[in-house]
Every structure is written in structure tokens, then in C-alpha cells.
Design an enzyme around this catalytic site. Sequence first.
Site, PDB file in Angstrom:
ATOM      1  N   HIS A  96     -39.190 -35.653 -48.093  1.00 43.06           N
ATOM      2  CA  HIS A  96     -38.383 -35.653 -48.566  1.00 43.06           C
ATOM      3  C   HIS A  96     -37.379 -34.712 -48.216  1.00 43.06           C
ATOM      4  CE1 HIS A  96     -40.261 -35.697 -53.829  1.00 43.06           C
ATOM      5  NE2 HIS A  96     -40.470 -36.291 -52.524  1.00 43.06           N
ATOM      6  N   GLU A  98     -35.497 -32.053 -48.698  1.00 42.01           N
ATOM      7  CA  GLU A  98     -35.665 -30.468 -48.800  1.00 42.01           C
ATOM      8  C   GLU A  98     -36.371 -30.421 -47.460  1.00 42.01           C
ATOM      9  OE1 GLU A  98     -35.245 -31.425 -52.693  1.00 42.01           O
ATOM     10  OE2 GLU A  98     -35.947 -32.311 -50.998  1.00 42.01           O
ATOM     11  N   CYS A 122     -37.879 -31.539 -56.025  1.00 35.44           N
ATOM     12  CA  CYS A 122     -39.080 -31.656 -56.818  1.00 35.44           C
ATOM     13  C   CYS A 122     -40.116 -30.159 -57.371  1.00 35.44           C
ATOM     14  CB  CYS A 122     -40.071 -32.882 -56.931  1.00 35.44           C
ATOM     15  SG  CYS A 122     -40.892 -32.692 -54.345  1.00 35.44           S
ATOM     16  N   CYS A 125     -41.303 -30.015 -53.068  1.00 36.45           N
ATOM     17  CA  CYS A 125     -40.225 -28.895 -51.941  1.00 36.45           C
ATOM     18  C   CYS A 125     -39.542 -27.664 -52.487  1.00 36.45           C
ATOM     19  CB  CYS A 125     -39.145 -29.854 -52.565  1.00 36.45           C
ATOM     20  SG  CYS A 125     -39.541 -31.717 -51.529  1.00 36.45           S
TER      21      CYS A 125
END
Length: 189
Positions: A96, A98, A122, A125
Site C-alpha cells: 500500500h 502508506e 486500512c 497501514c
Amino acid sequence: MDITEMTANMSLQKQTPQKKRNGYLDWREYFMATAFLAAKRSKDPSYQVGACIVNKENKIVGIGYNGMPIGCSDDEFPWEKDTPSPLESKSLYVCHAEMNAIINKNAADVKDCTIYVSLFPCNECAKMIIQGGIKEVIYFSDEKAHKPKYIASKKMFDASGVKYWQYIPKTSKIEINFTVNVDAMSPSN
């Protein structure tokens, strides 16, 4: 132009002070736009997410977007979401935005920083954000707020004291024009 004309021009320029340009981006617009620009690097057909981490001095210390790990070909790993076999779903492989911003940081750490993200983080993260010491999450979209992993993110942020809030842009579009205005770049302007 002779020396007399040059002196007259310099004197005239000193008499009319130049004011700063209007319409420039404020810091938050700049950082969220940077997250959106980073998202343009993503090859994910469903979601292109970007992240930009900023320290207290408004310096960017990390940028990331969602994509495959280094060494894992974008052409060989799946991009599908809902598949009969978990091994054929992108969710087991994609890093992801992040995560990439935190791991690929250009500073010693991200403690006390702010992260700008195009999509609310999410739960996985959120864990990295908390563990990294990031103190504030500024997000653009919270379209998945009803899903358990995003509810879990908010629970963890609340418990750990990470502030989060939705960024509402001043304008719907920021344009980057690669056509250079030569007059604007000349030393006399």
C-alpha cells in the site's frame, strides 16, 4: 542600452516594489496534490492511492503509491481483487501507498510527522503509521469507512492518539502544465 538607460531602469524597478504572486498552493494543497501525483504511478486498475509524509518543518520525508514489491514484476503478479483463489488476488502481494512512503522514507524516521493520503488507511497501514510514530493522518476519501478494516483503523488511531481528519480541497483541480512560459522565467521578471 547604455549605462544611463540601465541606471534609469534600475531606479524605476526599485520604485515599484513587486508583490508576491496570488493563487499559489498552500501547504496542505501542495502535500495532498503530491499524494495524488504519486498515485499516478500506480498500475493498479481498481485503486490508485498515493501518500506523502511531511515533518514539522513542512519538508517531505516520504512518498509512496500502491504497487508490487521491488523485484516482483507488475506483469507477472495478479491485479484482480475478488478471485476464487487468494493466491490469484492482488491483496496478498500489493504494497500500500502508506507502507511504501514509510519504508522508502528519506529521513531517519517519521516520528511526529503527518501523512497525507488519497484514501483512508486500512488496518495494516494504520499499524505501520502508529508504529512509525506518525501523529496525524490527513485523508481525502473515506469511501470504505463501512468496512471492518477501516473501522479497526479508526479504533487504533483513537486508542493511540493519532489524529485524523478529512481534507476538503479548495478547488477540484490543480493543473500541471509542462509548457514553459519563457518570459516568466527570465531574470528581469
